[in-house]
Design an enzyme around this catalytic site. Structure first.
Site, short mmCIF file in Angstrom:
data_model
loop_
_atom_site.label_atom_id
_atom_site.label_comp_id
_atom_site.label_asym_id
_atom_site.label_seq_id
_atom_site.Cartn_x
_atom_site.Cartn_y
_atom_site.Cartn_z
CG HIS A 153 21.01 -72.39 -24.78
ND1 HIS A 153 20.28 -72.69 -23.65
CD2 HIS A 153 20.83 -73.42 -25.63
CE1 HIS A 153 19.68 -73.85 -23.82
NE2 HIS A 153 19.99 -74.32 -25.01
CB CYS A 154 26.38 -74.95 -25.09
SG CYS A 154 27.44 -76.03 -26.04
CB VAL A 155 23.08 -76.25 -29.93
CG1 VAL A 155 22.08 -75.11 -30.03
CG2 VAL A 155 24.32 -75.96 -30.72
CB VAL A 158 20.70 -80.47 -24.67
CG1 VAL A 158 19.26 -80.29 -25.11
CG2 VAL A 158 21.37 -81.49 -25.53
CG ASN A 159 22.23 -77.37 -19.29
OD1 ASN A 159 21.38 -76.49 -19.06
ND2 ASN A 159 22.79 -78.09 -18.35
#
Ligand SMILES: [Zn+2]
Ligand SMILES: [Zn+2]
Length: 304
Positions: A153-155, A158-159
């Site tokens: 999950h890549c901050v 946002v996805n």
């Protein structure tokens, strides 16, 4: 038992909400870095240098053309990762049964939690989503759902990064590395000028922006390079970040089909599409891996 479970779920929920809130700020942060860099490179330094004449103008033209081309590719890739669904499990998804080996449906008469048809590729079940998990699928606690071939999950985007947007994420890393390296190299003489004794032209504001843009782009270039090298080795071995941790316990990796095929499973077979965040229709039709539910494994894997 029930109460502690509920408390933990609540804590995780709070953490995930915080991460989601952070997400929107991260998009603004990315756009902020792009804005500062644009101001420093185009408006403060190389735009005005266009009218300087001689070699300075030529360098300025080259830097501005490269800068804008890379910026378009970078933003295109970035928003493709942000807005592309990484891949969700279709409702009532069922694994395809291997007919050649004559296996009966492993789900008949067993409880889902006990399903272990094949020790090499056991069918997994997600208790949070109440559904079966396709191969290479993982539950993301931030998104609150199962994600096909989840990488992480890549901050920053946002996805989740999964089967359907992993290529776009890699292109985003690639173009970010090229762009930040270009900016670092082109602003280096201006940065060095700060430490010379002579008078530097420019307002305090434009000098501060140039200084900030140089430091930010150098920091991003170095950290993105580390990520890029890590993901190149992951693509070459056909593993996700999550699987790279799991793989430590299983020395044989069923999805490793050799570097070329591993690369094509992420980037597609059509060379024209390798450098843009998109796939040809033919590739999507012909390659099940691009849809995230079925992955070819080594031909000799099951017989071993
Ligand atoms: Zn799930
Ligand atoms: Zn996620």
């Amino acid at each position: 038992m029930h109460r502690s479970g509920a408390t933990m779920a609540w804590n995780v929920f709070k953490f995930c909400t915080a991460l989601r809130g952070l997400g929107s700020i991260m998009i603004l942060l990315v756009l902020g870095v792009v804005g500062v860099t644009y101001y420093a490179v185009v408006l403060t330094n190389f735009g005005p240098a266009l009218s300087a004449g001689g070699l300075d103008s030529l360098v300025a033209v080259l830097v501005l053309i490269l800068f804008h081309s890379l910026l378009v590719m970078l933003l295109w890739s970035y928003f493709s990762v942000v807005f592309t669904d990484p891949g969700s499990v279709p409702p009532n998804w069922r694994p395809t049964i291997d007919e050649e080996r004559g296996e009966a449906d492993p789900l008949v008469g067993t409880e889902f939690s006990n399903v272990q048809a094949d020790p090499n590729q056991r069918i997994r079940y997600c208790r949070k989503c109440n559904q079966l998990k396709p191969p290479r699928c993982h539950h993301c606690s931030v998104c609150g759902r199962c994600v096909l071939k989840m990488d992480h999950h890549c901050v920053w985007v946002v996805n989740c990064v999964g089967a359907l947007n992993y290529k776009y994420f890699l292109l985003f890393l690639f173009y970010t590395f090229l762009e930040t390296t270009l900016v670092t190299a082109s602003l280096l003489p201006h940065f060095i000028a700060f430490f010379s004794d002579g008078e530097i032209p420019g307002t305090p504001g434009s000098l501060a922006t140039t200084f900030l843009a140089f430091v930010l782009n150098l920091a991003f270039a170095l950290s993105v390079l580390g990520f890029l090298i890590m993901h190149i080795s992951l693509v070459a071995a056909n593993t996700t970040t999550i699987e790279a941790y799991e793989k430590k316990t299983t020395p044989k990796w069923r999805y490793d089909l050799g570097r070329r095929k591993n690369f094509e499973q992420v980037f597609g077979m059509d060379k024209k599409y390798w450098f843009i965040p998109s796939y040809s229709d033919e590739d999507i039709r012909k390659m099940p891996a691009l849809q995230g539910l079925d992955y070819p494994s080594k031909p000799d894997f099951d017989s071993q």
